[in-house]
Design a protein around this motif. Structure first.
Motif, short mmCIF file in Angstrom:
data_model
loop_
_atom_site.label_atom_id
_atom_site.label_comp_id
_atom_site.label_asym_id
_atom_site.label_seq_id
_atom_site.Cartn_x
_atom_site.Cartn_y
_atom_site.Cartn_z
N ALA A 76 44.61 21.74 14.13
CA ALA A 76 43.58 22.33 13.27
C ALA A 76 44.04 23.67 12.72
O ALA A 76 44.88 24.34 13.32
N ASP A 77 43.48 24.03 11.58
CA ASP A 77 43.64 25.38 11.07
C ASP A 77 42.48 26.18 11.66
O ASP A 77 41.31 25.87 11.42
N TYR A 78 42.83 27.16 12.49
CA TYR A 78 41.81 28.00 13.13
C TYR A 78 41.82 29.35 12.45
O TYR A 78 42.88 29.93 12.22
N ARG A 79 40.63 29.83 12.13
CA ARG A 79 40.56 31.16 11.54
C ARG A 79 39.44 31.95 12.19
O ARG A 79 38.45 31.39 12.65
N ASN A 80 39.66 33.26 12.26
CA ASN A 80 38.61 34.18 12.67
C ASN A 80 38.85 35.51 11.97
O ASN A 80 39.87 35.70 11.29
N ASP A 81 37.90 36.40 12.10
CA ASP A 81 37.97 37.68 11.40
C ASP A 81 39.06 38.60 11.96
O ASP A 81 39.46 39.55 11.29
N THR A 82 39.54 38.32 13.17
CA THR A 82 40.56 39.17 13.79
C THR A 82 41.96 38.79 13.35
O THR A 82 42.76 39.63 12.95
N TRP A 83 42.29 37.50 13.40
CA TRP A 83 43.67 37.04 13.19
C TRP A 83 43.89 36.34 11.86
O TRP A 83 45.02 36.00 11.53
N GLY A 84 42.84 36.06 11.11
CA GLY A 84 43.02 35.28 9.89
C GLY A 84 43.12 33.81 10.23
O GLY A 84 42.44 33.33 11.13
N GLU A 85 44.00 33.09 9.55
CA GLU A 85 44.11 31.64 9.75
C GLU A 85 45.50 31.27 10.26
O GLU A 85 46.50 31.83 9.81
N MET A 86 45.53 30.31 11.19
CA MET A 86 46.80 29.81 11.70
C MET A 86 46.65 28.35 12.11
O MET A 86 45.55 27.90 12.45
N ARG A 87 47.74 27.62 12.05
CA ARG A 87 47.76 26.23 12.51
C ARG A 87 47.81 26.23 14.03
O ARG A 87 48.63 26.92 14.64
N THR A 88 46.90 25.48 14.65
CA THR A 88 46.79 25.46 16.10
C THR A 88 46.73 24.03 16.62
O THR A 88 46.42 23.09 15.87
N ARG A 89 47.02 23.89 17.88
CA ARG A 89 46.86 22.61 18.57
C ARG A 89 45.81 22.82 19.66
O ARG A 89 45.69 23.92 20.22
N TRP A 90 45.06 21.79 19.95
CA TRP A 90 44.00 21.82 20.96
C TRP A 90 44.10 20.56 21.80
O TRP A 90 44.18 19.47 21.24
N GLU A 91 44.12 20.71 23.10
CA GLU A 91 44.13 19.58 24.04
C GLU A 91 42.90 19.72 24.93
O GLU A 91 42.65 20.81 25.48
N PHE A 92 42.15 18.65 25.09
CA PHE A 92 40.90 18.69 25.85
C PHE A 92 40.96 17.75 27.05
O PHE A 92 41.49 16.64 26.95
N THR A 93 40.38 18.19 28.15
CA THR A 93 40.14 17.35 29.32
C THR A 93 38.63 17.22 29.43
O THR A 93 37.90 18.22 29.36
N VAL A 94 38.15 15.98 29.58
CA VAL A 94 36.72 15.73 29.65
C VAL A 94 36.39 15.15 31.02
O VAL A 94 37.07 14.24 31.50
N THR A 95 35.34 15.68 31.63
CA THR A 95 34.86 15.23 32.94
C THR A 95 33.36 14.99 32.83
O THR A 95 32.62 15.89 32.41
N ASP A 96 32.93 13.79 33.17
CA ASP A 96 31.50 13.45 33.13
C ASP A 96 30.86 13.78 31.79
O ASP A 96 29.74 14.30 31.73
#
Length: 107
Positions: A76-96
């Protein structure tokens, strides 16, 4: 072109990303297990402090570019007011049915 949030495959990930993008802290934490953990660029972080700084205090937003691993991995392209925008990866673990851990970092 970003993927609409309602097209994210995994319901727990979809709930978390929807809450993040709505800047809805209550819904965000409701999508997590009570003992959820996270890491940023390979280092474990305090979840509340990190989200206060990187998401809710700086208007974070995820524009998902792709998903894999049944919706548990995002680029995803993640952006916020502090760092601007950058390409990021996200890995999720789901329980219940809730996210118990996520790992993010630059892609």
């Amino acid at each position: 072109m970003s993927l609409p949030t309602d097209r994210l495959t995994h319901p727990a990930v979809r709930a978390l990303v929807t809450a993040l993008n709505a800047n809805d802290e209550q819904a965000f934490f409701a999508a997590l297990t009570p003992d959820a953990t996270m890491s940023d660029d390979g280092s474990d972080r305090d979840l509340r402090q990190w989200t206060d700084r990187e998401v809710f205090g700086s208007r974070g937003h995820l524009a998902v570019r792709s998903q894999s691993d049944d919706g548990l991995s995002l680029v995803a392209d993640y952006r916020n007011d502090t760092w601007g925008e950058m390409r990021t990866r996200w890995e999720f673990t789901v329980t219940d049915g809730k996210v118990s851990r996520f790992e993010t970092g630059q892609a």
